[in-house]
Scaffold this active site. Structure first.
Site, PDB file in Angstrom:
ATOM      1  CG  LEU A  11      -1.787  -1.230   1.410  1.00 58.87           C
ATOM      2  CD1 LEU A  11      -2.804  -0.987   2.519  1.00 58.87           C
ATOM      3  CD2 LEU A  11      -2.483  -1.642   0.122  1.00 58.87           C
ATOM      4  NE  ARG A  18       0.199  10.760   9.711  1.00 61.91           N
ATOM      5  CZ  ARG A  18      -0.016   9.521  10.144  1.00 61.91           C
ATOM      6  NH1 ARG A  18       0.198   9.220  11.414  1.00 61.91           N
ATOM      7  NH2 ARG A  18      -0.425   8.580   9.324  1.00 61.91           N
ATOM      8  CE  LYS A  25       3.710   7.374   4.625  1.00 63.02           C
ATOM      9  NZ  LYS A  25       2.982   7.211   5.904  1.00 63.02           N
ATOM     10  CD  GLN A  74      -6.881   3.746  -1.648  1.00 57.47           C
ATOM     11  OE1 GLN A  74      -5.689   3.982  -1.445  1.00 57.47           O
ATOM     12  NE2 GLN A  74      -7.739   3.537  -0.675  1.00 57.47           N
ATOM     13  CB  THR A  80      -5.083   0.550   5.136  1.00 52.98           C
ATOM     14  OG1 THR A  80      -5.881   0.479   6.337  1.00 52.98           O
ATOM     15  CG2 THR A  80      -3.962   1.545   5.364  1.00 52.98           C
ATOM     16  CE1 TYR A 102      -1.182  -1.485   5.609  1.00 52.29           C
ATOM     17  CE2 TYR A 102      -0.518  -0.510   7.698  1.00 52.29           C
ATOM     18  CZ  TYR A 102      -1.466  -1.161   6.915  1.00 52.29           C
ATOM     19  OH  TYR A 102      -2.688  -1.470   7.445  1.00 52.29           O
ATOM     20  CD  GLU A 155      -5.773   1.855  13.051  1.00 52.27           C
ATOM     21  OE1 GLU A 155      -4.917   2.718  12.860  1.00 52.27           O
ATOM     22  OE2 GLU A 155      -5.505   0.641  13.113  1.00 52.27           O
ATOM     23  CG  ASN A 369      34.491  18.696 -18.299  1.00 55.19           C
ATOM     24  OD1 ASN A 369      34.630  19.796 -17.791  1.00 55.19           O
ATOM     25  ND2 ASN A 369      33.637  17.805 -17.844  1.00 55.19           N
ATOM     26  NE  ARG A 423      56.357  27.591 -18.251  1.00 52.82           N
ATOM     27  CZ  ARG A 423      56.912  26.559 -17.620  1.00 52.82           C
ATOM     28  NH1 ARG A 423      56.152  25.679 -16.994  1.00 52.82           N
ATOM     29  NH2 ARG A 423      58.211  26.412 -17.610  1.00 52.82           N
TER      30      ARG A 423
END
Ligand code: UD1
Ligand code: MG
Length: 445
Positions: A11, A18, A25, A74, A80, A102, A155, A369, A423
């Site tokens: 999931l 948050r 995330k 989804q 969930t 998860y 929960e 370069n 040089r």
């Protein structure tokens, strides 16, 4: 084969509010790898019959990161349980177990998943990963039935004070009997604090049907879910400890391991010594006996056996140092191969170049370069000597055994065994300084 077959559903559709991030995330990285990449890595050795990642609307970046895993969308994310339901049509074959994970638990190990699958095989319709974290407050709590089973999951937001006092938490992974999984998931309601369809309600529903639900207690450290930046930092710290321990077990010396940052894919050979304060970005391998000195920073680079790198060396993508190469302080190497025994010890930039074996690159040498539009290559042969403060204006080559004088700006190819000086010529006037000094002193009065 009587081996059980399982399908994994990962999931990853949640908004991750948050985190306060524009990025999904599960793409936030731990040890240089997206969190969801770690979850898929833990799954891989168990060879799931199929894997479906559930994404939210517009999360093409996640789909890309998880390829070749199948994806289901989804939209909108309604919890969930609803996410598992969204995966159903993406599953093609017949399996006997649905393993739900998860995407925000980057510390998972394959052995842990195996233990959960074993409990499912032993007859539990739902096997739940349980854990006892130091701080249970953000997690769902497992309500035991007093007979060795789990009655339901509550929960955190919906828990009564008595339930909130339970230390046994939902680690977020479940192995569910495939014969019942989607039937149960379809019956989940959203009568809760978040008005979401919680997968965790599946346990109460299964019990009402007389199905066995068991908890397997697993290490809390591995099941830690990342919901905030602070938890991301904690996961990073835990992963770093694990990677450092593994590097040392494999035979590398880390003088101050707590100051060395590794990536999930860093490979350190035997008897490699890493001094304090070194950062290994993604894609770095170090062969046996190399010495990595302090304050160096690497990214997609290969360090050969016995090489000595740093202090303060920077290896960028495509840097390849062969055996016994020395790259010293304030030297940056990008898309360049330094062949065996080559040395660039001080203050150089080597980009889009090849340096032959045993060649010495003097202090301050720069490969020019880039002309503001395109990149060009510099090729330096074997046993060459490039004097200090040389600018090699690419495309350009310096042959085997050639010597370039210090301070040169090399724009034309230098053949094998040639000496090149490019040089302004020095003009020396004997005694002239005396008169100059007198004049300058006079001005000062
Ligand atoms: C969840 C569990 C909790 C458990 C904890 C473990 C639920 C209801 N709660 O809480 O019991 O202790 O994990 O870490 O399952 N996701 C979707 N679609 C959605 C919502 C979420 O795909 O609609 C995904 C997220 O992207 C995430 C995972 O599911 O990867 C978990 O969601 P998250 O919001 O982090 O759940 P927690 O609050 O941590
Ligand atoms: Mg979470």
């Amino acid at each position: 084969m009587t081996e059980s077959r399982f399908a994994a559903i990962v999931l990853a559709a949640g908004e991750g509010t948050r985190m306060r991030s524009a990025k999904p995330k599960v793409l936030h990285e731990v040890a240089g790898r997206a969190m969801i990449g770690h979850v898929l890595d833990a799954l891989a050795p168990l060879a799931p019959a199929e894997t479906v990642v559930v994404l939210g609307h517009g999360m093409e970046s996640v789909a890309k990161a998880v390829a070749p895993a199948a994806v289901a969308v989804q939209d909108p994310p309604r919890g969930t349980g609803d996410a598992v339901r969204a995966a159903e049509s993406a599953l093609a074959g017949t399996v006997d177990t649905i393993l739900v994970l998860y995407g925000d638990t980057p510390l998972l190990r394959p052995e842990t998943l195996e233990r959960l699958l074993a409990a499912r095989k032993e007859g539990a319709a739902v096997a739940i990963a349980g854990m006892r974290p130091a701080d249970p407050s953000p997690y769902g709590r497992l309500v035991e039935d007093g007979r060795g089973g789990i009655a339901r999951i509550v929960e955190a937001r919906d828990a009564t004070p008595e339930e909130a006092a339970i230390g046994l938490c939902n680690g977020g992974i479940m192995a569910i009997d495939a014969a019942h999984a989607f039937g149960l998931v379809r019956r989940i309601g959203n009568d809760n604090a978040k008005r979401e369809y919680y997968l965790t309600d599946i346990v109460g529903l299964a019990r009402a049907d007389g199905l066995a639900c068991r908890v397997v207690e697993l290490p809390a450290e591995e099941l830690a879910g990342v919901n905030t930046r602070a938890e991301l930092a904690q996961a990073e710290a835990a992963m770093q400890d694990r990677l450092r321990a593994r590097a040392m077990e494999m035979g590398a010396t880390l003088i101050a391991p707590e100051t060395v940052y590794l990536s999930a894919d860093t490979v350190l050979g035997r008897d490699v010594v890493v001094e304090p304060h070194v950062i290994f970005g993604a894609g770095v391998t170090v062969a046996d006996d190399a010495l990595i000195r302090s304050f160096s920073h690497f990214d997609h680079a290969e360090i050969g056996p016995g090489a000595i790198v740093g202090p303060f060396a920077r290896l960028r993508p495509g840097a390849v140092l062969e055996a016994e190469v020395h790259v010293g302080n304030f030297v940056e190497v990008k898309a360049s191969r330094l062949k065996a025994g080559a040395k660039a010890n001080h203050l150089s930039y080597l980009g889009d170049s090849e340096v032959g074996p045993r060649t010495n690159i003097g202090a301050g040498t720069i490969t020019c370069n880039y002309d503001g539009f395109n990149k060009y290559r510099t090729k330096i042969g074997a046993d060459a000597f490039i004097g200090s403060n040389t600018a090699l204006v690419a495309p350009v080559s310096v042959g085997d055994g050639a010597i370039v004088a210090a301070g040169s700006v090399v724009t034309d190819d230098v053949p094998d065994d040639a000496f090149a000086v490019a040089r302004g010529q020095q003009v020396t006037k004997p005694g002239r300084a005396v008169g100059m000094r007198e004049r300058l002193r006079g001005k000062n009065r």
